[in-house]
Design a protein around this motif. Structure first.
Motif, mmCIF file in Angstrom:
data_model
loop_
_atom_site.group_PDB
_atom_site.id
_atom_site.type_symbol
_atom_site.label_atom_id
_atom_site.label_comp_id
_atom_site.label_asym_id
_atom_site.label_seq_id
_atom_site.Cartn_x
_atom_site.Cartn_y
_atom_site.Cartn_z
ATOM 1 N N LEU A 39 -4.280 0.689 12.182
ATOM 2 C CA LEU A 39 -4.175 2.067 12.676
ATOM 3 C C LEU A 39 -2.783 2.331 13.234
ATOM 4 C CD1 LEU A 39 -7.665 2.359 14.396
ATOM 5 C CD2 LEU A 39 -6.901 3.630 12.368
ATOM 6 N N GLU A 40 -2.234 1.372 13.947
ATOM 7 C CA GLU A 40 -0.878 1.523 14.499
ATOM 8 C C GLU A 40 0.159 1.684 13.397
ATOM 9 O OE1 GLU A 40 -0.229 -1.887 16.900
ATOM 10 O OE2 GLU A 40 -1.604 -1.232 18.495
ATOM 11 N N ARG A 41 -0.129 1.131 12.231
ATOM 12 C CA ARG A 41 0.796 1.222 11.104
ATOM 13 C C ARG A 41 0.588 2.499 10.285
ATOM 14 N NH1 ARG A 41 0.544 -3.874 12.728
ATOM 15 N NH2 ARG A 41 2.058 -5.454 12.058
ATOM 16 N N GLY A 42 -0.235 3.417 10.780
ATOM 17 C CA GLY A 42 -0.392 4.726 10.160
ATOM 18 C C GLY A 42 -1.373 4.793 9.016
ATOM 19 N N LEU A 43 -2.270 3.813 8.905
ATOM 20 C CA LEU A 43 -3.237 3.809 7.830
ATOM 21 C C LEU A 43 -4.543 4.476 8.271
ATOM 22 C CD1 LEU A 43 -2.560 0.170 6.659
ATOM 23 C CD2 LEU A 43 -1.659 2.275 5.676
ATOM 24 N N HIS A 44 -5.295 4.976 7.299
ATOM 25 C CA HIS A 44 -6.599 5.588 7.554
ATOM 26 C C HIS A 44 -7.656 4.500 7.360
ATOM 27 C CE1 HIS A 44 -4.802 9.562 7.719
ATOM 28 N NE2 HIS A 44 -4.130 9.248 6.628
ATOM 29 N N LEU A 45 -8.290 4.080 8.438
ATOM 30 C CA LEU A 45 -9.101 2.880 8.433
ATOM 31 C C LEU A 45 -10.589 3.169 8.545
ATOM 32 C CD1 LEU A 45 -9.104 -0.254 8.504
ATOM 33 C CD2 LEU A 45 -9.071 -0.072 10.995
ATOM 34 N N THR A 94 -13.185 2.128 21.572
ATOM 35 C CA THR A 94 -11.808 1.783 21.931
ATOM 36 C C THR A 94 -10.781 2.183 20.880
ATOM 37 O OG1 THR A 94 -12.101 -0.449 21.000
ATOM 38 C CG2 THR A 94 -12.587 -0.152 23.358
ATOM 39 N N LEU A 95 -11.235 2.458 19.658
ATOM 40 C CA LEU A 95 -10.330 2.852 18.570
ATOM 41 C C LEU A 95 -10.910 4.091 17.878
ATOM 42 C CD1 LEU A 95 -9.690 -0.728 17.129
ATOM 43 C CD2 LEU A 95 -8.025 0.668 18.393
ATOM 44 N N PRO A 96 -10.950 5.222 18.570
ATOM 45 C CA PRO A 96 -11.649 6.402 18.052
ATOM 46 C C PRO A 96 -10.999 7.037 16.828
ATOM 47 C CG PRO A 96 -10.481 6.934 20.084
ATOM 48 C CD PRO A 96 -10.403 5.446 19.930
ATOM 49 N N THR A 97 -9.766 6.681 16.498
ATOM 50 C CA THR A 97 -9.153 7.267 15.305
ATOM 51 C C THR A 97 -9.608 6.567 14.020
ATOM 52 O OG1 THR A 97 -7.194 5.860 15.562
ATOM 53 C CG2 THR A 97 -7.110 8.065 16.547
ATOM 54 N N GLY A 98 -10.296 5.455 14.158
ATOM 55 C CA GLY A 98 -10.865 4.795 12.991
ATOM 56 C C GLY A 98 -12.278 5.284 12.718
ATOM 57 N N GLU A 99 -12.764 4.994 11.534
ATOM 58 C CA GLU A 99 -14.155 5.265 11.179
ATOM 59 C C GLU A 99 -14.890 3.930 11.183
ATOM 60 O OE1 GLU A 99 -16.788 7.213 7.527
ATOM 61 O OE2 GLU A 99 -14.806 6.361 7.113
ATOM 62 N N TRP A 100 -16.007 3.838 11.922
ATOM 63 C CA TRP A 100 -16.683 2.561 12.133
ATOM 64 C C TRP A 100 -18.145 2.676 11.715
ATOM 65 C CZ3 TRP A 100 -12.921 -0.722 12.840
ATOM 66 C CH2 TRP A 100 -11.742 -0.265 13.452
ATOM 67 N N ILE A 101 -18.581 1.783 10.839
ATOM 68 C CA ILE A 101 -19.896 1.881 10.214
ATOM 69 C C ILE A 101 -20.629 0.548 10.326
ATOM 70 C CG2 ILE A 101 -21.107 2.246 8.018
ATOM 71 C CD1 ILE A 101 -18.668 3.983 7.169
ATOM 72 N N VAL A 102 -21.878 0.613 10.774
ATOM 73 C CA VAL A 102 -22.727 -0.578 10.769
ATOM 74 C C VAL A 102 -23.230 -0.785 9.345
ATOM 75 C CG1 VAL A 102 -24.830 -1.667 11.648
ATOM 76 C CG2 VAL A 102 -23.419 -0.243 13.174
ATOM 77 N N LEU A 138 0.823 -1.208 0.000
ATOM 78 C CA LEU A 138 0.000 0.000 0.000
ATOM 79 C C LEU A 138 0.857 1.257 0.000
ATOM 80 C CD1 LEU A 138 -2.555 -1.056 2.763
ATOM 81 C CD2 LEU A 138 -2.970 -0.995 0.300
ATOM 82 N N PRO A 139 0.324 2.374 -0.501
ATOM 83 C CA PRO A 139 1.036 3.646 -0.371
ATOM 84 C C PRO A 139 1.056 4.112 1.082
ATOM 85 C CG PRO A 139 -1.138 4.004 -1.309
ATOM 86 C CD PRO A 139 -0.958 2.513 -1.235
ATOM 87 N N VAL A 140 1.979 4.976 1.411
ATOM 88 C CA VAL A 140 2.057 5.530 2.768
ATOM 89 C C VAL A 140 0.755 6.253 3.091
ATOM 90 C CG1 VAL A 140 3.258 7.179 4.245
ATOM 91 C CG2 VAL A 140 4.558 5.732 2.671
#
Length: 199
Positions: free
Chosen positions: A69-75, A91-99, A47-49
């Motif tokens: 997320l720890e590897r710097g990806l936008h999830l 618990t992982l607020p930097t991710g985007e989570w969708i039902v 993947l690209p950076v």
């Protein structure tokens, strides 16, 4: 009698806390059925950076989403269980989570990478083909897919927390044909399962 394939989503939602406890927060390493650390490292290397990654069937976000997320990806994670998605968001607020249901979801955007880890194989074969179409519609013109394929073609029923747990596979050749029709080719450097597909 309840259809075990149709029961999977409700089962994971009803037993969300049990699944979170059983799955744990650590990636499985050597000695597990699949080396998750090695698989994710291969995926990220393609993947690209700072890539945008879609995790289909993300569950609670742990441990796969957390590792991305720890590897710097936008999830962005999609799962049909509201309770598992709520845990991921908390618990992982930097991710985007969708039902969302992988057979019908439409985010209206594409991603550099798509992860389908231990999720597609809970659908029956016909629904898997529908879901793969939806999933691949979210892949960018140049993108990478990491897919656990479920082994040889057929259906099996496992047991988890006293209930039947449905699994099905189309077989490796069928998955490769579906991905090939969408412009993907297997990554020849990834010789062991799970396979990575590149477009």
């Amino acid at each position: 009698m309840t259809d075990p394939a149709g029961r999977v989503v409700c089962l994971y939602d009803e037993q969300a806390e049990g699944w979170i406890a059983d799955r744990g927060r650590a990636l499985g390493g050597p000695g597990k059925s699949l080396d998750e650390v090695a698989a994710l490292d291969r995926f990220v290397a393609a993947l690209p950076v700072g890539a945008r990654v879609l995790d289909v069937g993300c569950g609670s976000g742990w441990p796969m989403g957390a590792a991305l997320l720890e590897r710097g990806l936008h999830l962005t994670g999609v799962d049909a269980s509201p309770r598992l998605i709520a845990h991921a968001a908390r618990t992982l607020p930097t991710g985007e989570w969708i039902v969302g249901d992988m057979r019908t979801f439409d985010l209206g955007r594409v991603f550099d990478g798509v992860l389908v880890w231990h999720s597609l194989f809970h659908l029956n074969p016909g629904d898997q083909r529908v879901a793969l179409g939806r999933i691949l519609d979210h892949a960018a013109a140049t993108s990478t897919v990491l897919l656990t394929e479920g082994g040889e073609a057929g259906v099996s029923l496992g047991q988890w927390r006293g209930e039947r747990l449905y699994h099905a596979s189309l077989g490796a050749a069928a998955y490769q044909a579906i991905l090939g029709a969408a412009g993907f080719a297997p990554d020849k450097a990834a010789t062991a399962p799970p396979h990575i597909f590149l477009r």
